[in-house]
Write a protein that holds these residues in place. Structure first.
Motif, mmCIF file in Angstrom:
data_model
loop_
_atom_site.group_PDB
_atom_site.id
_atom_site.type_symbol
_atom_site.label_atom_id
_atom_site.label_comp_id
_atom_site.label_asym_id
_atom_site.label_seq_id
_atom_site.Cartn_x
_atom_site.Cartn_y
_atom_site.Cartn_z
ATOM 1 N N ALA A 54 0.822 -1.212 0.000
ATOM 2 C CA ALA A 54 0.000 0.000 0.000
ATOM 3 C C ALA A 54 0.852 1.257 0.000
ATOM 4 N N PHE A 55 2.178 1.103 -0.101
ATOM 5 C CA PHE A 55 3.077 2.257 -0.162
ATOM 6 C C PHE A 55 4.092 2.036 -1.277
ATOM 7 N N GLN A 56 4.736 3.117 -1.698
ATOM 8 C CA GLN A 56 5.703 3.064 -2.787
ATOM 9 C C GLN A 56 6.939 3.878 -2.425
ATOM 10 N N LYS A 57 7.976 3.718 -3.246
ATOM 11 C CA LYS A 57 9.178 4.524 -3.071
ATOM 12 C C LYS A 57 8.858 6.000 -3.289
ATOM 13 N N GLN A 58 9.502 6.824 -2.479
ATOM 14 C CA GLN A 58 9.362 8.284 -2.566
ATOM 15 C C GLN A 58 7.945 8.761 -2.243
ATOM 16 N N LYS A 59 7.181 7.908 -1.556
ATOM 17 C CA LYS A 59 5.830 8.259 -1.129
ATOM 18 C C LYS A 59 5.721 8.101 0.385
ATOM 19 N N PRO A 60 4.735 8.765 1.016
ATOM 20 C CA PRO A 60 4.577 8.648 2.475
ATOM 21 C C PRO A 60 4.221 7.228 2.908
ATOM 22 N N ILE A 61 4.610 6.912 4.138
ATOM 23 C CA ILE A 61 4.291 5.611 4.732
ATOM 24 C C ILE A 61 3.706 5.854 6.114
ATOM 25 N N SER A 62 2.825 4.958 6.537
ATOM 26 C CA SER A 62 2.194 5.079 7.849
ATOM 27 C C SER A 62 1.976 3.691 8.425
ATOM 28 N N THR A 63 1.629 3.643 9.700
ATOM 29 C CA THR A 63 1.348 2.362 10.353
ATOM 30 C C THR A 63 0.181 1.654 9.683
ATOM 31 N N ALA A 64 -0.841 2.405 9.292
ATOM 32 C CA ALA A 64 -2.009 1.805 8.634
ATOM 33 C C ALA A 64 -1.615 1.181 7.303
ATOM 34 N N LYS A 65 -0.778 1.850 6.539
ATOM 35 C CA LYS A 65 -0.345 1.303 5.244
ATOM 36 C C LYS A 65 0.509 0.049 5.428
ATOM 37 N N ILE A 66 1.323 0.035 6.455
ATOM 38 C CA ILE A 66 2.139 -1.152 6.739
ATOM 39 C C ILE A 66 1.252 -2.346 7.076
ATOM 40 N N GLU A 67 0.238 -2.125 7.923
ATOM 41 C CA GLU A 67 -0.648 -3.226 8.322
ATOM 42 C C GLU A 67 -1.481 -3.708 7.137
ATOM 43 N N THR A 68 -1.968 -2.773 6.312
ATOM 44 C CA THR A 68 -2.721 -3.155 5.114
ATOM 45 C C THR A 68 -1.861 -3.998 4.181
ATOM 46 N N SER A 69 -0.617 -3.603 3.998
ATOM 47 C CA SER A 69 0.299 -4.339 3.123
ATOM 48 C C SER A 69 0.560 -5.738 3.659
ATOM 49 N N ARG A 70 0.755 -5.850 4.959
ATOM 50 C CA ARG A 70 1.011 -7.159 5.559
ATOM 51 C C ARG A 70 -0.179 -8.101 5.368
ATOM 52 N N LYS A 71 -1.381 -7.579 5.590
ATOM 53 C CA LYS A 71 -2.574 -8.410 5.434
ATOM 54 C C LYS A 71 -2.760 -8.850 3.987
ATOM 55 N N GLN A 72 -2.492 -7.952 3.046
ATOM 56 C CA GLN A 72 -2.655 -8.292 1.634
ATOM 57 C C GLN A 72 -1.650 -9.353 1.200
ATOM 58 N N LEU A 73 -0.446 -9.303 1.719
ATOM 59 C CA LEU A 73 0.551 -10.317 1.384
ATOM 60 C C LEU A 73 0.204 -11.671 2.000
ATOM 61 N N ILE A 74 -0.288 -11.662 3.230
ATOM 62 C CA ILE A 74 -0.696 -12.919 3.876
ATOM 63 C C ILE A 74 -1.858 -13.551 3.122
ATOM 64 N N THR A 75 -2.809 -12.715 2.669
ATOM 65 C CA THR A 75 -3.996 -13.212 1.975
ATOM 66 C C THR A 75 -3.655 -13.921 0.675
ATOM 67 N N THR A 76 -2.550 -13.589 0.034
ATOM 68 C CA THR A 76 -2.179 -14.257 -1.221
ATOM 69 C C THR A 76 -1.978 -15.749 -1.034
ATOM 70 N N GLY A 77 -1.574 -16.178 0.164
ATOM 71 C CA GLY A 77 -1.258 -17.584 0.390
ATOM 72 C C GLY A 77 0.139 -17.956 -0.049
ATOM 73 N N PHE A 78 0.910 -16.985 -0.542
ATOM 74 C CA PHE A 78 2.276 -17.261 -0.999
ATOM 75 C C PHE A 78 3.236 -17.454 0.164
ATOM 76 N N PHE A 79 2.859 -16.906 1.322
ATOM 77 C CA PHE A 79 3.804 -16.844 2.440
ATOM 78 C C PHE A 79 3.184 -17.412 3.716
#
Length: 446
Positions: A54-79
Motif C-alpha cells: 500500500a506504499f511506494q518509493k518516494q511516497k509517504p508511509i504510515s502504520t495503517a499502510k504497513i498493516e494493510t500491506s502485511r494483510k494483503q501479502l498474507i492473503t495471497t497464500g504465498f507466504f
C-alpha cells in the motif's frame, strides 16, 4: 527559584506530553519511503511483492499502510509469515521499508466452502494448489467443486497482474454434471446434464476498468434423454419427455462472449451495514464464434444496505433477468428455493423448460443477538419478505402472476464453511402442497 521552576514543569508535564505525541504522529505521517528491501524471498520476485504493498518509493508511509500491506501479502497464500518494519534512511524524514517473508514451499492441499455473490453456496472438499510455483505470483489449482446441484472437477489459473499490472487474466477449464429439477403435473423430476468447457476472462485492476470483465467461453452440454421422478422412482424417456426438455442433438456446443460490470461499495462483505453492490452481465452466443445454438442473456442484480441502529440493518435485493426465446433450458432461469424465492420448494415455481423472464425481490431486516459492536457478529437473526415471478417466452409479465412469501431466519458462523443459513419461510401465495419450507444454505441470501 529552581524549586519553583521544577514545580511548574511538573504541573505542565501532562499538557506537554500530548503535544509531544501529536508532534510525533505528524512526523510519522510525513515519513517518506527512501527504498524498499526484501528478505526471505528466494523464489518470489520483488515485483510480485510490490503489487500488494500500500506504499511506494518516494511516497509517504504510515502504520495503517504497513498493516494493510502485511494483510494483503498474507492473503495471497504465498507466504507462511510476513513482517514489515522500517529503519532510518540516509536523510532525516526518510526510512527504509523492509519486507521480510517466509515463503510457502511446494504445492499444498486446501479445502473449504462458502458463498459467492452470483452463484450461491459452494463446497470444495479437496483442492491442490500450485500458487506462485515459479515466483511470478500466478494462482493455479485443481479442485473438486460442489455447488447448488453441480459437481465438477476444475482447473483454475489466474495471473493477477498482467502487462504493467493494470490487467488480470483468468482461465477456467472444467468437466462434470449438473442436475436440473422439473415439476411436471405437480411431480418433481430430475434430469442430468453433463457439462464441460473452458472459459477465459480478462479484467482491469485500476480506474473504471476494475469494474469491467470480458469473457470468452466454449462449453459442451449433454442433456440426458430421460427424466426420473423422485416420488415414485419412475423413469420416462423418448417422446414422453416434454418437448421443451427433449434434446434434439446429443451434445450442444455453445460458444459465447460475456461482458460483466460489477461494483462493490459495501462496508463489509460478511455483514454489510451500508453500501451498494451491483452487477450487470450480458452473454451472447453467436454464429461468428461457431456456436451450435445462438441466444443472448442479460442479468441485472442490485443490492442496497442501510444501517438503522446498533448493528440492525435494512437490506434490499432487486434482480431482473431476460433470455432470448431460442435459449436452451439449461441456460434459462428458475424460481423457488433457498437461493431464489424462499417459502417454496426448490424450482417449484419454474415452468417446464425453465423461464426466460425473471423478476425477484428480497427485503430483509437483520439484527445481531449480541450487544457486542463486532463488525462480524457470529450469530444474528433475519426477518424477510420475498416476491418474484418467472415467465416463458409466450407469457406476458403481470403482477398477478407474482408469488409472495415471508418468514424469519437464523445465521451463524462455523469454521471452514463460514456463514450457515437457516430460514423458516411461509408462502402467502397459496399453491398446491406448499405451506411451509425450512431452508438450509451457506452465506447470506444477498
Amino acid at each position: 527559584m529552581k524549586t519553583t521552576t521544577k514545580i511548574l514543569l511538573f504541573l505542565l508535564m501532562p499538557l506537554l506530553q500530548p503535544l509531544s505525541f501529536a508532534q510525533q504522529t505528524t512526523t510519522s505521517r510525513n515519513l517518506i519511503v527512501q527504498d524498499i528491501e526484501f528478505k526471505g524471498n528466494s523464489k518470489t520476485k520483488p515485483g510480485v511483492i510490490q503489487h500488494y504493498l500500500a506504499f511506494q518509493k518516494q511516497k509517504p508511509i504510515s502504520t495503517a499502510k504497513i498493516e494493510t500491506s502485511r494483510k494483503q501479502l498474507i492473503t495471497t497464500g504465498f507466504f507462511k509469515n510476513v513482517e514489515i518494519y522500517t529503519r532510518p534512511g540516509s536523510e532525516k524524514g526518510n526510512v527504509i521499508a523492509v519486507i521480510e517473508v517466509e515463503e510457502r514451499r511446494g504445492p499444498y492441499f486446501q479445502f473449504g466452502g462458502g458463498h459467492s455473490d452470483l452463484d450461491g453456496w459452494y463446497f470444495i472438499p479437496a483442492s491442490l494448489r500450485f500458487d506462485n510455483q515459479f515466483g511470478y505470483g500466478n494462482l493455479a489449482d485443481i479442485q473438486l467443486f460442489f455447488s447448488d446441484r453441480t459437481s465438477k472437477i476444475a482447473f483454475n489459473y489466474k495471473k493477477p497482474f498482467l502487462f504493467d499490472g493494470s490487467t488480470w487474466l483468468g482461465v477456467n477449464a472444467f468437466g462434470g454434471s449438473r442436475r436440473y429439477l422439473h415439476f411436471i403435473n405437480g411431480l418433481q423430476a430430475q434430469q442430468d446434464v453433463d457439462i464441460g468447457g473452458i472459459k477465459l476472462h480478462i479484467g482491469g485492476n485500476e480506474g473504471f476498468l476494475r469494474f469491467v470483465t470480458l469473457g470468452l467461453q466454449t462449453e459442451n452440454f449433454k442433456p440426458a434423454d430421460e427424466l426420473s421422478f423422485t416420488e415414485n422412482d419412475s423413469v420416462i424417456g423418448g417422446v414422453q419427455v416434454p418437448l421443451a426438455l427433449r434434446p434434439v442433438q446429443e451434445v450442444y456446443q455453445i460458444s459465447a462472449f460475456t461482458l460483466a460490470l460489477r461494483y462493490d461499495g459495501r462496508d463489509n462483505h460478511y455483514y454489510p451495514r451500508k453500501g451498494f453492490w451491483g452487477a450487470a452481465i450480458y452473454e451472447k452466443a453467436t454464429t461468428e464464434l461457431n456456436t451450435e445454438v445462438s441466444f443472448s442473456r442479460l442479468l441485472v442484480d442490485a443490492r442496497f444496505y442501510q444501517k438503522l441502529y446498533a448493528g440492525h440493518v435494512f437490506a434490499l435485493n432487486l434482480k431482473s433477468a431476460h433470455a432470448s426465446d431460442d435459449t436452451p433450458f439449461f441456460k434459462r432461469y428458475y424460481l423457488g428455493g433457498a437461493n431464489s424465492l424462499r417459502g417454496f420448494a426448490e424450482r417449484r415455481l419454474t415452468p417446464v423448460g425453465y423461464g426466460t423472464k425473471l423478476l425477484l425481490g428480497n427485503l430483509e431486516y437483520r439484527f445481531p443477538f449480541s450487544k457486542s459492536q463486532s463488525l462480524e457478529p457470529s450469530i444474528f437473526g433475519v426477518l424477510f419478505y420475498n416476491l418474484g415471478g418467472l415467465w416463458n417466452e409466450n407469457a406476458e409479465i403481470q403482477s398477478d402472476d407474482m408469488f409472495h412469501s415471508l418468514g424469519f431466519g437464523l445465521r451463524f458462523k462455523l469454521p471452514i464453511l463460514g456463514l450457515v443459513r437457516m430460514d423458516f419461510a411461509f408462502p402467502t401465495t397459496v399453491i398446491e402442497n406448499e405451506d411451509f419450507q425450512l431452508h438450509f444454505s451457506l452465506g447470506q441470501t444477498f
